[in-house]
Scaffold this motif. Structure first.
Motif, PDB file in Angstrom:
ATOM      1  N   MET A   1       0.846  -1.181   0.000  1.00 61.86           N
ATOM      2  CA  MET A   1       0.000   0.000   0.000  1.00 61.86           C
ATOM      3  C   MET A   1       0.884   1.234   0.000  1.00 61.86           C
ATOM      4  O   MET A   1       1.862   1.297   0.724  1.00 61.86           O
ATOM      5  CB  MET A   1      -0.911  -0.035   1.230  1.00 61.86           C
ATOM      6  N   ASN A   2       0.517   2.213  -0.792  1.00 66.18           N
ATOM      7  CA  ASN A   2       1.245   3.467  -0.867  1.00 66.18           C
ATOM      8  C   ASN A   2       0.966   4.295   0.386  1.00 66.18           C
ATOM      9  O   ASN A   2      -0.172   4.377   0.834  1.00 66.18           O
ATOM     10  CB  ASN A   2       0.797   4.225  -2.130  1.00 66.18           C
ATOM     11  N   HIS A   3       1.999   4.922   0.930  1.00 69.10           N
ATOM     12  CA  HIS A   3       1.833   5.712   2.151  1.00 69.10           C
ATOM     13  C   HIS A   3       0.892   6.899   1.980  1.00 69.10           C
ATOM     14  O   HIS A   3       0.358   7.411   2.956  1.00 69.10           O
ATOM     15  CB  HIS A   3       3.183   6.198   2.667  1.00 69.10           C
ATOM     16  N   ASN A   4       0.667   7.340   0.743  1.00 73.13           N
ATOM     17  CA  ASN A   4      -0.223   8.480   0.498  1.00 73.13           C
ATOM     18  C   ASN A   4      -1.663   8.080   0.237  1.00 73.13           C
ATOM     19  O   ASN A   4      -2.545   8.937   0.173  1.00 73.13           O
ATOM     20  CB  ASN A   4       0.305   9.318  -0.662  1.00 73.13           C
ATOM     21  N   ASP A   5      -1.932   6.785   0.087  1.00 76.74           N
ATOM     22  CA  ASP A   5      -3.307   6.313  -0.114  1.00 76.74           C
ATOM     23  C   ASP A   5      -4.123   6.536   1.158  1.00 76.74           C
ATOM     24  O   ASP A   5      -3.577   6.522   2.258  1.00 76.74           O
ATOM     25  CB  ASP A   5      -3.324   4.817  -0.433  1.00 76.74           C
ATOM     26  N   PRO A   6      -5.440   6.722   1.026  1.00 72.28           N
ATOM     27  CA  PRO A   6      -6.274   6.840   2.229  1.00 72.28           C
ATOM     28  C   PRO A   6      -6.152   5.571   3.083  1.00 72.28           C
ATOM     29  O   PRO A   6      -6.099   4.464   2.557  1.00 72.28           O
ATOM     30  CB  PRO A   6      -7.691   6.985   1.684  1.00 72.28           C
ATOM     31  N   CYS A   7      -6.095   5.753   4.371  1.00 68.53           N
ATOM     32  CA  CYS A   7      -5.966   4.608   5.269  1.00 68.53           C
ATOM     33  C   CYS A   7      -7.255   3.781   5.250  1.00 68.53           C
ATOM     34  O   CYS A   7      -8.353   4.340   5.309  1.00 68.53           O
ATOM     35  CB  CYS A   7      -5.674   5.073   6.692  1.00 68.53           C
ATOM     36  N   PRO A   8      -7.138   2.459   5.159  1.00 71.38           N
ATOM     37  CA  PRO A   8      -8.327   1.602   5.154  1.00 71.38           C
ATOM     38  C   PRO A   8      -9.222   1.763   6.382  1.00 71.38           C
ATOM     39  O   PRO A   8     -10.421   1.541   6.294  1.00 71.38           O
ATOM     40  CB  PRO A   8      -7.758   0.185   5.094  1.00 71.38           C
TER      41      PRO A   8
ATOM     42  N   ALA B   1     -11.051  15.351   6.243  1.00 68.41           N
ATOM     43  CA  ALA B   1     -10.217  14.692   5.238  1.00 68.41           C
ATOM     44  C   ALA B   1      -9.722  13.355   5.776  1.00 68.41           C
ATOM     45  O   ALA B   1      -9.345  13.244   6.950  1.00 68.41           O
ATOM     46  CB  ALA B   1      -9.033  15.588   4.896  1.00 68.41           C
ATOM     47  N   ALA B   2      -9.719  12.351   4.919  1.00 73.29           N
ATOM     48  CA  ALA B   2      -9.212  11.033   5.305  1.00 73.29           C
ATOM     49  C   ALA B   2      -7.707  11.115   5.522  1.00 73.29           C
ATOM     50  O   ALA B   2      -6.991  11.731   4.732  1.00 73.29           O
ATOM     51  CB  ALA B   2      -9.535  10.008   4.223  1.00 73.29           C
ATOM     52  N   LEU B   3      -7.238  10.499   6.584  1.00 78.24           N
ATOM     53  CA  LEU B   3      -5.799  10.430   6.826  1.00 78.24           C
ATOM     54  C   LEU B   3      -5.168   9.437   5.860  1.00 78.24           C
ATOM     55  O   LEU B   3      -5.785   8.432   5.488  1.00 78.24           O
ATOM     56  CB  LEU B   3      -5.512   9.993   8.256  1.00 78.24           C
ATOM     57  N   SER B   4      -3.935   9.692   5.482  1.00 79.92           N
ATOM     58  CA  SER B   4      -3.220   8.765   4.611  1.00 79.92           C
ATOM     59  C   SER B   4      -2.759   7.561   5.438  1.00 79.92           C
ATOM     60  O   SER B   4      -2.612   7.639   6.660  1.00 79.92           O
ATOM     61  CB  SER B   4      -2.014   9.444   3.980  1.00 79.92           C
ATOM     62  N   TYR B   5      -2.513   6.464   4.741  1.00 76.31           N
ATOM     63  CA  TYR B   5      -2.014   5.253   5.390  1.00 76.31           C
ATOM     64  C   TYR B   5      -0.733   5.567   6.175  1.00 76.31           C
ATOM     65  O   TYR B   5      -0.579   5.145   7.319  1.00 76.31           O
ATOM     66  CB  TYR B   5      -1.755   4.178   4.329  1.00 76.31           C
ATOM     67  N   GLY B   6       0.175   6.330   5.582  1.00 76.87           N
ATOM     68  CA  GLY B   6       1.439   6.652   6.247  1.00 76.87           C
ATOM     69  C   GLY B   6       1.268   7.489   7.493  1.00 76.87           C
ATOM     70  O   GLY B   6       2.043   7.357   8.448  1.00 76.87           O
ATOM     71  N   ASP B   7       0.269   8.369   7.511  1.00 80.69           N
ATOM     72  CA  ASP B   7       0.022   9.219   8.679  1.00 80.69           C
ATOM     73  C   ASP B   7      -0.899   8.569   9.697  1.00 80.69           C
ATOM     74  O   ASP B   7      -1.115   9.109  10.779  1.00 80.69           O
ATOM     75  CB  ASP B   7      -0.595  10.551   8.252  1.00 80.69           C
ATOM     76  N   CYS B   8      -1.472   7.436   9.353  1.00 85.12           N
ATOM     77  CA  CYS B   8      -2.435   6.771  10.238  1.00 85.12           C
ATOM     78  C   CYS B   8      -1.874   5.406  10.642  1.00 85.12           C
ATOM     79  O   CYS B   8      -0.888   5.327  11.377  1.00 85.12           O
ATOM     80  CB  CYS B   8      -3.784   6.667   9.519  1.00 85.12           C
ATOM     81  N   CYS B   9      -2.443   4.344  10.167  1.00 83.82           N
ATOM     82  CA  CYS B   9      -2.074   2.993  10.603  1.00 83.82           C
ATOM     83  C   CYS B   9      -0.723   2.522  10.087  1.00 83.82           C
ATOM     84  O   CYS B   9      -0.081   1.673  10.711  1.00 83.82           O
ATOM     85  CB  CYS B   9      -3.162   2.005  10.193  1.00 83.82           C
ATOM     86  N   GLY B  10      -0.272   3.068   8.974  1.00 83.89           N
ATOM     87  CA  GLY B  10       0.994   2.642   8.398  1.00 83.89           C
ATOM     88  C   GLY B  10       2.167   2.824   9.336  1.00 83.89           C
ATOM     89  O   GLY B  10       3.092   2.011   9.355  1.00 83.89           O
ATOM     90  N   ARG B  11       2.139   3.877  10.124  1.00 84.66           N
ATOM     91  CA  ARG B  11       3.266   4.116  11.030  1.00 84.66           C
ATOM     92  C   ARG B  11       3.379   3.032  12.086  1.00 84.66           C
ATOM     93  O   ARG B  11       4.461   2.797  12.618  1.00 84.66           O
ATOM     94  CB  ARG B  11       3.160   5.497  11.667  1.00 84.66           C
ATOM     95  N   TYR B  12       2.273   2.349  12.403  1.00 87.97           N
ATOM     96  CA  TYR B  12       2.320   1.239  13.367  1.00 87.97           C
ATOM     97  C   TYR B  12       2.599  -0.088  12.659  1.00 87.97           C
ATOM     98  O   TYR B  12       3.431  -0.864  13.108  1.00 87.97           O
ATOM     99  CB  TYR B  12       1.019   1.152  14.153  1.00 87.97           C
TER     100      TYR B  12
END
Length: 141
Positions: free
Chosen positions: A1-8, A23-34
């Motif tokens: 998943m791209n870090h800029n995509d909306p987080c699922p 605004a939807a958080l990006s995957y990288g700014d939301c769950c991706g960091r965990y």
């Protein structure tokens, strides 16, 4: 998943201005960091852990699900249903139930084999050594 995509998980951030939509958080700014750094970047609270676990199911990240499952209730292995399409997450409530305990009520929607499924659960979490873990949950019918 791209870090800029909306987080699922669907978490949003309030947009500036009164009438602006969140605004939807990006995957990288939301769950991706965990998910991408779970060994040194633990979720800060039970709701964030629950959201990141939903995202892990979407991405079939069994490593993260196992790592964030309490050892006392963790299954030996996980299987993902082939063809499952996750459709969305709604967090209904989250509350502390003690100094290092919390509950999160949520509804996760998905489709499998052409059939829509709605999982409504109240999950229990515990914090040990500064890290939150999923313990178990009660499914609502």
């Amino acid at each position: 998943m791209n870090h800029n995509d909306p987080c699922p998980c669907g978490r949003t951030q309030a947009a500036p201005g009164k009438s602006a939509k969140a605004a939807a958080l990006s995957y990288g700014d939301c769950c991706g960091r965990y998910l991408d750094h779970w060994d040194d970047a633990a979720a800060p609270d039970a709701e964030s852990l629950m959201r990141s676990r939903y995202t892990a199911f979407v991405l079939e990240r069994g490593d993260y699900l196992q790592a964030t499952w309490h050892p006392g209730t963790r299954p030996a292995d996980l299987d993902f249903d082939p063809g499952t399409k996750w459709l969305g997450l709604e967090v209904r409530s989250h509350r502390s139930t003690g100094e290092d305990r919390a509950e999160v009520e949520f509804v996760a929607r998905y489709r499998v084999g052409g059939r829509a499924v709605r999982l409504h659960e109240t999950s229990r979490f515990v914090r040990e050594d500064g890290c939150w873990f999923y313990v178990d949950g009660d499914i609502h019918s």
